[in-house]
Design a protein around this motif. Structure first.
Motif, PDB file in Angstrom:
ATOM      1  N   ASP A 119      58.271  26.601  38.222  1.00  0.00           N
ATOM      2  CA  ASP A 119      58.726  26.378  39.591  1.00  0.00           C
ATOM      3  C   ASP A 119      58.674  24.897  39.935  1.00  0.00           C
ATOM      4  O   ASP A 119      59.563  24.368  40.630  1.00  0.00           O
ATOM      5  CB  ASP A 119      57.855  27.187  40.553  1.00  0.00           C
ATOM      6  N   TYR A 122      61.773  23.134  38.601  1.00  0.00           N
ATOM      7  CA  TYR A 122      62.960  23.337  39.451  1.00  0.00           C
ATOM      8  C   TYR A 122      62.898  22.438  40.691  1.00  0.00           C
ATOM      9  O   TYR A 122      63.898  21.794  41.062  1.00  0.00           O
ATOM     10  CB  TYR A 122      63.056  24.805  39.873  1.00  0.00           C
ATOM     11  N   GLN A 123      61.744  22.408  41.333  1.00  0.00           N
ATOM     12  CA  GLN A 123      61.645  21.614  42.564  1.00  0.00           C
ATOM     13  C   GLN A 123      61.864  20.125  42.295  1.00  0.00           C
ATOM     14  O   GLN A 123      62.504  19.424  43.088  1.00  0.00           O
ATOM     15  CB  GLN A 123      60.274  21.844  43.225  1.00  0.00           C
ATOM     16  N   ARG A 168      68.294  30.554  38.509  1.00  0.00           N
ATOM     17  CA  ARG A 168      68.120  29.980  39.845  1.00  0.00           C
ATOM     18  C   ARG A 168      69.090  28.821  40.042  1.00  0.00           C
ATOM     19  O   ARG A 168      69.375  28.080  39.108  1.00  0.00           O
ATOM     20  CB  ARG A 168      66.684  29.475  40.028  1.00  0.00           C
TER      21      ARG A 168
END
Length: 468
Positions: A119, A122-123, A168
């Motif tokens: 995560d 991705y950020q 995503r």
């Protein structure tokens, strides 16, 4: 080798864009597709996963579009003009209905690249993308212009049930105003997109992302090279697909790849099953051969065991025969202990001793028979001595018989008519004497025959052992 990721930029207008307007889209449709309404016709949309989506700013695309349209309707800008009599005047002017009032950008990294991303990865990727876009065109893409963000988890490649990885991507939607608050949506044109394609990969590489340069059109060349221009136009039409169509195309490609993988898997399974069947057949054949070999080995072992038993029996027989021969030899040789150099030598020595023994035994037997007969005769002679008178009378009778012309029947009647003191007739004494003589002769002959048979039996046994 790196990977490619091009930000997908679209200018947003009220209502449907007019014919000829490039890189434009209906703000309400785009916003409701990004918002929780998920008004998408994408083939890969799975609303069962929509609860995982993340939103910043507006969650509802409809509310975002309404707010953006209301803000654009209230917008006024002062412009210098003239009255009918040519006097200068300052008027307020609103935006044209087809003006670009907002923008949308999609950051969609390749699924195969970010399969192992966390995560945090991705950020960081989204933050770096925003910084690069703001550096390329700050009038549009600066951070304070972003009014709505939606990170989607419900579209694209289905999640991997084993690894937990899910596809995503991020939608950013913003207002197209510069730092002075003026609408500048007309900046979104082909030149801006070329600029983005030229600078975005390099700026991302500066931030540590292994991106390759993006493909772009050489417009100067396209002016003179018709073939090149046609090729680039076809490619632009292909790359100009809507987001939904692009995702659908990508999903179909993945489905085709999956079908090919399934086909290959089925072929591999069939080949594996065929190989397994062939191996099983070979194993069965090998097992059958092993079973046949085992049975043959058991038969051979049984034959060897039987042969060994026969050999052991023959050896025992030979040992018994040798012991018998040795014992007989000792007996034949007067009890003297003699060592046989070999089995064959022992047989020869035994044969020689046996021949000597048979010859000696036969002679001794005859002598013994004769001696026994003589002793018996002497006993009878002694017994008859007392009956000398009877013998004399018999002698006389013999003479009479020799001179007599009577038949044997007459003799028999004569001898039966004369009786001795013990009650026997002369005929009885005569016949008893003849019977004793016959019995002595028969006994002697039987003894000689028994010795001869014993010799033959031993001789045959020795010859059979030598043959074996």
């Amino acid at each position: 080798m790196g990977w490619k990721c091009a930000p997908q930029v679209m200018g947003l207008v009220r209502g449907e864009p007019k014919q000829g307007q490039k890189h434009r889209a209906n703000i309400r449709k785009i916003a409701m597709e990004a918002g929780y309404e998920r008004a998408s016709k994408s083939d890969t949309l799975d609303k069962s996963r929509s609860s995982k989506n993340h939103y910043d700013g507006y969650r509802s695309g409809s509310q975002f579009a309404a707010a953006m349209e209301q803000e654009a309707s209230k917008y006024r800008v002062k412009v210098n003009g003239k009255t009918k009599d040519k006097k200068p005047v300052v008027r307020e002017k609103g935006l044209p209905h087809n003006a670009v009032i907002g923008w949308a950008v999609i950051y969609n990294p390749p699924a195969e690249v970010c399969a192992a991303w966390t995560d945090e990865d991705y950020q960081k990727f989204y933050a770096d993308c925003r910084e690069c876009m703001a550096e390329i065109e700050p009038r549009l893409f600066r951070r304070d212009n972003i009014r709505m963000s939606a990170e989607h988890f419900d579209e694209g490649i289905p999640p991997d049930e084993n690894s937990g990885v899910i596809d995503r991507h991020l939608h950013d939607l913003g207002v197209s105003k510069d730092a002075d608050g003026r609408y500048c949506g007309n900046l979104i044109d082909a030149k801006l997109l070329i600029k983005i394609n030229e600078r975005f990969p390099a700026l991302m590489r500066e931030r540590g992302w292994d991106m390759d340069d993006l493909d772009r059109t050489d417009f100067e060349r396209a002016k003179t090279d018709k073939e090149y221009a046609s090729e680039r136009n076809a490619k632009r039409r292909q790359s100009g697909l809507s987001v939904n169509k692009h995702l659908g195309k990508k999903a179909r490609e993945m489905a085709e790849d999956a079908a090919e993988l399934v086909k290959q898997a089925d072929a591999l399974k069939a080949q594996t099953e065929a190989d397994a069947a062939a191996r099983q057949q070979q194993l069965d054949l090998t097992a059958q051969q092993q079973e046949t070999t085992r049975k043959e080995q058991e038969t051979i072992a049984q034959q060897q065991e039987d042969t060994q038993k026969k050999q052991d029996g023959r050896d025992k027989g030979q040992r018994r025969l040798m012991n018998a021969i040795y014992d007989l030899y000792q007996r034949l040789n007067g009890g003297e202990l003699v060592a046989f150099p070999t089995y064959t030598e022992g047989i020869k020595m035994f044969k020689s001793a046996l021949d000597t023994f048979v010859e000696r035994t036969t002679t001794e037997a005859q002598t013994k028979v004769q001696e026994a007969a003589a002793a018996e005769f002497q006993k009878k002679e002694d017994a008859l001595e007392a009956q000398k008178s009877v013998l004399d009378e018999l002698e006389q009778l013999r003479d009479k018989l020799q001179s007599s012309t009577d038949t044997d029947a007459s003799r028999k009647r004569f001898m039966e008519a004369h009786t001795l003191k013990d009650g026997r007739t002369l005929e009885d004494v005569y016949q008893a004497s003849i019977q004793q003589k016959r019995e002595r002769d028969d006994a002697f002959l039987r003894r000689a025959s028994d010795l001869t048979d014993e010799y033959d039996r031993l001789h045959q046994g020795v010859e059979q052992q030598e043959k074996q």
